[in-house]
Enzyme design. Structure first.
Site: not given
Ligand code: OAD
Length: 391
Positions: A54-57, A128, A130, A147
């Site tokens: 999963p992503d974060f936000r 990332n 991962d 990161h």
């Molecule tokens: P976020 O979860 O903040 O953002 C992910 C982005 O990808 C969002 O804009 C989603 O809409 C988009 N997204 C998700 N799935 C997708 C898909 N299949 N195709 C296209 N877009 C998609 O994640 P990051 O930006 O990576 O830090 O977050 C930045 C940092 O915040 C991470 O490195 C982490 C976190 O706190 C640490 O772990 C230190």
């Protein structure tokens, strides 16, 4: 993914200065005709979601929306160095799920490898942790892991390295590893909030300025200083955003191209426009086996589904709860025997064998997953439409 019109909705009024049009096809034409060889790629968790991480936000599915069971003061505390010093357990509970070794790179990762193979990648900037770019075959020296990653680990006090095999075992068991020299806490070299980014990031920070194309994928561009990187690209250098949503002000320059939708579809479209589709699919096919990630050796185990992983976590926690209850009931029994009073725990247990007295009888047929649904909202049974059902 967004269709042609949605990918250009912000752009229509401004005429590009370098590209013929603000489309992915025009970007491909630019790459081929101008023999573009200095491409910077900037990515976040969105390029790994189709691998099962999963992503974060993202609302509902993002890691930060699903941490209620860790009982954190706020979701980002799980990656906060001050909080980790006080309580490292939540991080190691989460690490079991997100640590490398179980996930296959996505086609977006393979696209970055393809850019490298074609001699067109200047640098890959990743937020990332991962290691999937490495698994896809992108050489370590081409990647800035802004990161950090799970590839190495050390004591947060004396900074001594910690053996990779023991780290892997600790993560698999959800246990907190301690330094073999000073007994301090050991942490993967992931950059937590409150920690400095690796020197590699700052050493490479001028590269976006040298680029002739920038591709941003799968990131909300909310975490600094990474979020500022696309701004360092020179005016007139096309910037492509492949993401579910518009982020970071991309789309504001005349040669920005927005491809709103999922990354895998977006990179396939770009590869098709470049005439590289077959090569991309072949590269991705080659990632179908677990390999090594940095210092950590991935086990040759079949990749598990998200449901399987969640089920295993529930079973582990259920066993832990049962064991804890068993210990406290035994202790209560002993204390009461010593005091000469009734042994409530035993009576309670005996009563529960009679369904008429069993306060949990209304839960007959529930699985352990259902019982823990209030602490694992994401584990709640799904409705027929596939939506989570309230516990
Ligand atoms: P976020 O979860 O903040 O953002 C992910 C982005 O990808 C969002 O804009 C989603 O809409 C988009 N997204 C998700 N799935 C997708 C898909 N299949 N195709 C296209 N877009 C998609 O994640 P990051 O930006 O990576 O830090 O977050 C930045 C940092 O915040 C991470 O490195 C982490 C976190 O706190 C640490 O772990 C230190």
């Amino acid at each position: 993914m967004g269709n042609e019109s949605s990918s250009n909705v912000v752009d229509e009024k401004t005429h590009p200065s370098v590209l013929e049009k603000r489309t992915i096809e025009a970007v491909a034409k630019y790459v081929l005709e101008k023999d573009v060889r200095r491409i910077v790629v900037m990515v976040g968790a969105g390029i790994s979601t189709s691998a099962g991480i999963p992503d974060f936000r993202s609302p509902d599915t993002g890691i930060y929306s699903n941490l209620a069971y860790l009982d954190l003061p706020d979701p980002e505390a799980v990656f906060d160095i001050s909080f980790f010093r006080e309580n490292p357990k939540p991080f190691y509970t989460l690490a079991r799920e997100i640590a490398p070794g179980r996930y296959r790179p996505t086609i977006a990762h393979s696209f970055i490898k393809l850019l490298y193979d074609k001699g067109r990648l200047l640098k890959h900037f990743s937020q990332n942790i991962d290691c999937l770019e490495r698994l896809a075959g992108v050489p370590g020296e081409m990647i800035v892991e802004a990161h950090g990653s799970f590839a190495t680990q050390r004591c947060i006090d004396c900074k001594a390295d910690y053996p990779g095999d023991q780290m892997k075992a600790a993560i698999a068991a959800g246990e907190v590893p301690h330094c073999q020299q000073c007994n301090g806490l050991v942490k993967p070299d992931i950059v937590f909030f409150g920690e400095a980014l690796p020197s590699d990031f700052f050493d490479s920070r001028d590269l976006p300025e040298q680029a002739d194309l920038c591709i941003v994928m799968g990131t909300s561009l909310t975490v600094q200083p990474f979020a500022s990187l696309p701004q360092f690209c020179r005016d007139g250098v096309p910037r492509v955003l492949i993401n579910m949503e518009r982020v970071g002000g991309l789309g504001s320059r005349p040669d920005d191209v927005l491809v709103l939708g999922d990354c895998d579809t977006g990179v396939r479209r770009l590869a098709r426009a470049l005439g590289w589709e077959e090569e991309l699919e072949a590269l991705w096919e080659a990632t179908n086996l677990p390999e090594e990630c940095g210092a950590q050796t991935a086990e040759a185990t079949p990749l598990r589904t998200r449901e399987e992983k969640l089920q295993e976590e529930v079973e582990r926690l259920t066993e832990e709860v049962d064991r804890t209850l068993g210990i406290s009931q035994e202790y209560e029994k002993r204390v009461r025997q010593q005091l000469g009073g009734p042994v409530a725990g035993t009576a309670d247990r005996a009563d529960r064998t009679n369904p008429a007295n069993n306060s949990e009888s209304s839960h007959a047929g529930e699985t352990s997953t259902d019982r823990l649904a209030h602490v694992f909202p994401h584990l709640a049974r799904t409705t027929r439409e596939g939506r989570p059902e309230k516990a």
